[in-house]
Design a protein around this motif. Structure first.
Motif, PDB file in Angstrom:
ATOM      1  N   UNK A 183     -34.911  33.592  94.112  1.00  0.00           N
ATOM      2  CA  UNK A 183     -33.933  32.564  94.491  1.00  0.00           C
ATOM      3  C   UNK A 183     -32.776  32.545  93.491  1.00  0.00           C
ATOM      4  N   UNK A 184     -33.073  32.611  92.221  1.00  0.00           N
ATOM      5  CA  UNK A 184     -32.038  32.616  91.182  1.00  0.00           C
ATOM      6  C   UNK A 184     -31.167  33.860  91.305  1.00  0.00           C
ATOM      7  N   UNK A 185     -31.784  34.995  91.591  1.00  0.00           N
ATOM      8  CA  UNK A 185     -31.022  36.237  91.771  1.00  0.00           C
ATOM      9  C   UNK A 185     -30.050  36.098  92.946  1.00  0.00           C
ATOM     10  N   UNK A 186     -30.515  35.534  94.035  1.00  0.00           N
ATOM     11  CA  UNK A 186     -29.649  35.339  95.208  1.00  0.00           C
ATOM     12  C   UNK A 186     -28.555  34.330  94.914  1.00  0.00           C
ATOM     13  N   UNK A 187     -28.913  33.277  94.197  1.00  0.00           N
ATOM     14  CA  UNK A 187     -27.908  32.283  93.806  1.00  0.00           C
ATOM     15  C   UNK A 187     -26.817  32.938  92.965  1.00  0.00           C
ATOM     16  N   UNK A 188     -27.226  33.682  91.942  1.00  0.00           N
ATOM     17  CA  UNK A 188     -26.252  34.307  91.045  1.00  0.00           C
ATOM     18  C   UNK A 188     -25.373  35.315  91.775  1.00  0.00           C
ATOM     19  N   UNK A 189     -25.974  36.113  92.648  1.00  0.00           N
ATOM     20  CA  UNK A 189     -25.213  37.113  93.400  1.00  0.00           C
ATOM     21  C   UNK A 189     -24.227  36.415  94.338  1.00  0.00           C
ATOM     22  N   UNK A 190     -24.666  35.357  95.008  1.00  0.00           N
ATOM     23  CA  UNK A 190     -23.784  34.609  95.903  1.00  0.00           C
ATOM     24  C   UNK A 190     -22.657  33.925  95.152  1.00  0.00           C
ATOM     25  N   UNK A 191     -22.968  33.292  94.046  1.00  0.00           N
ATOM     26  CA  UNK A 191     -21.949  32.618  93.245  1.00  0.00           C
ATOM     27  C   UNK A 191     -20.940  33.610  92.681  1.00  0.00           C
ATOM     28  N   UNK A 192     -21.427  34.768  92.270  1.00  0.00           N
ATOM     29  CA  UNK A 192     -20.529  35.794  91.735  1.00  0.00           C
ATOM     30  C   UNK A 192     -19.532  36.231  92.804  1.00  0.00           C
TER      31      UNK A 192
END
Length: 171
Positions: free
Chosen positions: A140-149
């Motif tokens: 979830x954190x990986x997806x959050x970071x990728x989306x935010x980036x």
């Protein structure tokens, strides 16, 4: 404000923005149009006409009453027009902001967009999202970071073009 801070602000304010759009749309529709027919009806009423179109010959109401009523009617028309213009202008800005965010979220990987929507729009915690999707928190954190980036890159591009006043483009 940086592009990333702007993205977070947009995501956090999205639900309220959509509520404001709904409210402004309602207010715009609820402003009953003052058309010429209403003005004609007012003039006819103030000339003391009967349904048979024959004017009343005697009345205790002076001609000043009609002039005052028409003056207030004109002022009401102007105020309604001004209010409509202000609401329509604000509605246009809000719709553009919401549509931009919707479009940019569609440009993300679907799973990244889903994670961001669940957190910012639905109010789930990151752990809550992980539990609901039966993923580990790292995913979830990986997806959050990728989306935010990716969102930050898209908004940063606008900042570089000067389309986001107050947002400083990244170097």
């Amino acid at each position: 404000m940086t592009a990333k801070e702007y993205v977070v602000r947009q995501l956090e304010g999205y639900t309220q923005l959509r509520n404001d759009i709904t409210t402004l749309e309602f207010e715009l529709k609820s402003l009953a149009p003052f058309d010429e027919l209403q003005t004609d009806d007012l003039i006819e009423t103030l000339t003391f006409s009967h349904p048979t179109e024959s004017p009343v010959q005697e009345s205790r109401i002076s001609d000043k009453t009609a002039a005052i009523a028409l003056s207030y009617h004109t002022i009401g028309l102007e105020q309604t027009r001004d209010t409509r213009l202000r609401i329509a202008s604000q509605l246009e800005v809000y719709q553009m902001l919401a549509n931009r965010l919707d479009t940019y979220l569609c440009a993300l990987y679907p799973e990244d967009a889903a994670v961001l929507k669940k957190h910012y729009f639905d109010g789930l915690s990151w752990q809550g999202i992980a539990d609901a999707e039966q993923h580990c928190i790292r995913t979830v954190i990986k997806r959050r970071n990728r989306g935010m980036k990716r969102l930050t890159e898209l908004y940063d591009r606008l900042a570089r073009l000067g389309a986001l006043p107050g947002v400083e483009p990244s170097m």
